[in-house]
Motif scaffolding. Structure first.
Motif, short mmCIF file in Angstrom:
data_model
loop_
_atom_site.label_atom_id
_atom_site.label_comp_id
_atom_site.label_asym_id
_atom_site.label_seq_id
_atom_site.Cartn_x
_atom_site.Cartn_y
_atom_site.Cartn_z
N ASP A 168 0.84 -1.20 0.00
CA ASP A 168 0.00 0.00 0.00
C ASP A 168 0.88 1.25 0.00
OD1 ASP A 168 -2.49 -1.45 0.29
OD2 ASP A 168 -1.85 -1.87 2.34
N VAL A 169 0.65 2.12 -1.00
CA VAL A 169 1.44 3.34 -1.14
C VAL A 169 0.51 4.48 -1.55
CG1 VAL A 169 3.35 4.46 -2.38
CG2 VAL A 169 3.43 2.01 -1.94
N SER A 170 0.65 5.62 -0.90
CA SER A 170 -0.06 6.80 -1.38
C SER A 170 0.97 7.68 -2.09
CB SER A 170 -0.75 7.56 -0.25
OG SER A 170 0.20 8.15 0.60
N ILE A 171 0.55 8.30 -3.16
CA ILE A 171 1.43 9.14 -3.98
C ILE A 171 0.85 10.55 -4.01
CG2 ILE A 171 2.49 9.46 -6.24
CD1 ILE A 171 2.02 6.44 -6.72
N ALA A 172 1.66 11.51 -3.59
CA ALA A 172 1.22 12.91 -3.61
C ALA A 172 2.06 13.66 -4.64
CB ALA A 172 1.40 13.54 -2.23
N TYR A 173 1.37 14.44 -5.46
CA TYR A 173 2.03 15.27 -6.47
C TYR A 173 2.01 16.72 -6.01
CZ TYR A 173 1.76 11.35 -9.65
OH TYR A 173 1.92 10.13 -10.22
N MET A 174 3.14 17.39 -6.19
CA MET A 174 3.24 18.80 -5.84
C MET A 174 3.82 19.57 -7.02
SD MET A 174 4.85 17.76 -2.26
CE MET A 174 5.61 16.47 -3.23
N ARG A 175 3.26 20.71 -7.28
CA ARG A 175 3.76 21.56 -8.36
C ARG A 175 5.10 22.16 -7.92
NH1 ARG A 175 1.51 23.95 -12.66
NH2 ARG A 175 -0.57 23.23 -12.09
N ARG A 176 6.07 22.11 -8.82
CA ARG A 176 7.35 22.74 -8.54
C ARG A 176 7.20 24.25 -8.58
NH1 ARG A 176 11.59 20.92 -12.74
NH2 ARG A 176 12.80 22.43 -11.58
N GLN A 177 7.93 24.91 -7.71
CA GLN A 177 7.97 26.37 -7.71
C GLN A 177 8.98 26.80 -8.77
OE1 GLN A 177 5.85 28.20 -5.87
NE2 GLN A 177 5.00 26.22 -5.27
N LEU A 178 8.48 27.30 -9.90
CA LEU A 178 9.34 27.66 -11.02
C LEU A 178 9.06 29.11 -11.44
CD1 LEU A 178 8.73 24.48 -13.18
CD2 LEU A 178 10.78 24.97 -11.85
N SER A 179 10.08 29.69 -12.04
CA SER A 179 9.86 31.01 -12.64
C SER A 179 9.00 30.83 -13.88
CB SER A 179 11.20 31.65 -13.01
OG SER A 179 11.78 30.92 -14.09
N ASP A 180 8.39 31.90 -14.34
CA ASP A 180 7.55 31.83 -15.54
C ASP A 180 8.34 31.36 -16.75
OD1 ASP A 180 5.36 32.68 -14.08
OD2 ASP A 180 5.56 34.79 -14.68
N ILE A 181 9.56 31.81 -16.85
CA ILE A 181 10.42 31.43 -17.99
C ILE A 181 10.71 29.93 -17.95
CG2 ILE A 181 12.72 31.72 -18.99
CD1 ILE A 181 12.59 34.66 -18.02
N GLU A 182 11.06 29.42 -16.78
CA GLU A 182 11.37 27.99 -16.64
C GLU A 182 10.11 27.15 -16.89
OE1 GLU A 182 13.76 24.56 -15.89
OE2 GLU A 182 14.11 26.58 -16.64
N ARG A 183 8.98 27.58 -16.37
CA ARG A 183 7.72 26.85 -16.59
C ARG A 183 7.40 26.80 -18.08
NH1 ARG A 183 4.36 24.78 -13.63
NH2 ARG A 183 4.93 25.86 -11.74
N GLU A 184 7.55 27.93 -18.78
CA GLU A 184 7.26 27.97 -20.21
C GLU A 184 8.21 27.06 -20.99
OE1 GLU A 184 7.12 31.24 -23.83
OE2 GLU A 184 6.76 31.94 -21.78
#
Length: 198
Positions: free
Chosen positions: A140-156
């Protein structure tokens, strides 16, 4: 001294647990088992079947019920019902559990170390895999996803990389990147708790 916990279900002295389960599954209307069912399932004489039924009662699977049509019968206890309803799935050993956990950790490390992913994941192991047992039904495993904190340029930059790798049908199906979780080439959404079984 080995301090492992016993099996999930109590053993019966003279019969393997699979045969005990078969007797429990033969219960009339899912509730009562008599000598006739035990003789048929165990393919034995009445004396041996009676002894097994009594041992099943000692193990907590049966309790005395009524006399139906002149014959004494047993009623399934909650433990008996649980065993009767448990799926016929091959159980796995500690080595296999460790292999599954190691593979999950390796996958998580790959995902979390990839600079071209928008998310990071954390895994939480729970259930029987945290205990020392002789065998296990699953991990049994729970998996949590978290958004990385990125600059707009890096996200794009990452979004453009992902768009270049996905097929035309993926682009038509998933137009809002912020609302989806992208893993690898395509897009798969994961939520909740997963049970990894073999």
């Amino acid at each position: 001294m080995d301090e492992r916990r016993p099996h999930k279900h109590s053993p019966v002295k003279t019969v393997p647990l699979e045969r005990v389960q078969a007797v429990l599954r033969s219960a009339v209307n899912g509730r009562s088992v008599g000598l006739e069912e035990a003789i048929r399932v165990l393919d034995c004489d009445a004396h041996h079947a009676n002894r097994v039924l009594r041992q099943m009662a000692e193990a907590g699977y049966l309790e005395p019920a009524d006399i139906l049509e002149g014959l004494f019968c047993w009623q399934l206890t909650p433990n008996g019902t649980r065993l009767a309803l448990e799926p016929k799935r091959k159980r796995i050993g500690r080595d296999k559990v460790q292999t599954i956990i190691s593979e999950l950790l390796a996958r998580a490390k790959v995902i979390n170390s990839d600079p071209n992913r928008l998310q990071r994941i954390t895994l939480k192991l729970f259930g029987s895999a945290l205990e020392e047992l002789d065998d296990y039904g699953d991990v049994d495993v729970s998996i949590a996803y978290m958004r990385r904190q990125l600059s707009d340029i890096e996200r794009e930059r990452i979004e453009n990389t992902l768009k270049a790798r996905e097929s035309k049908s993926d682009r038509q199906s998933f137009t809002k990147l912020d609302d989806t979780i992208r893993l690898g080439v395509g897009c798969q959404q994961f939520a909740g708790i997963f049970k990894f079984q073999t």
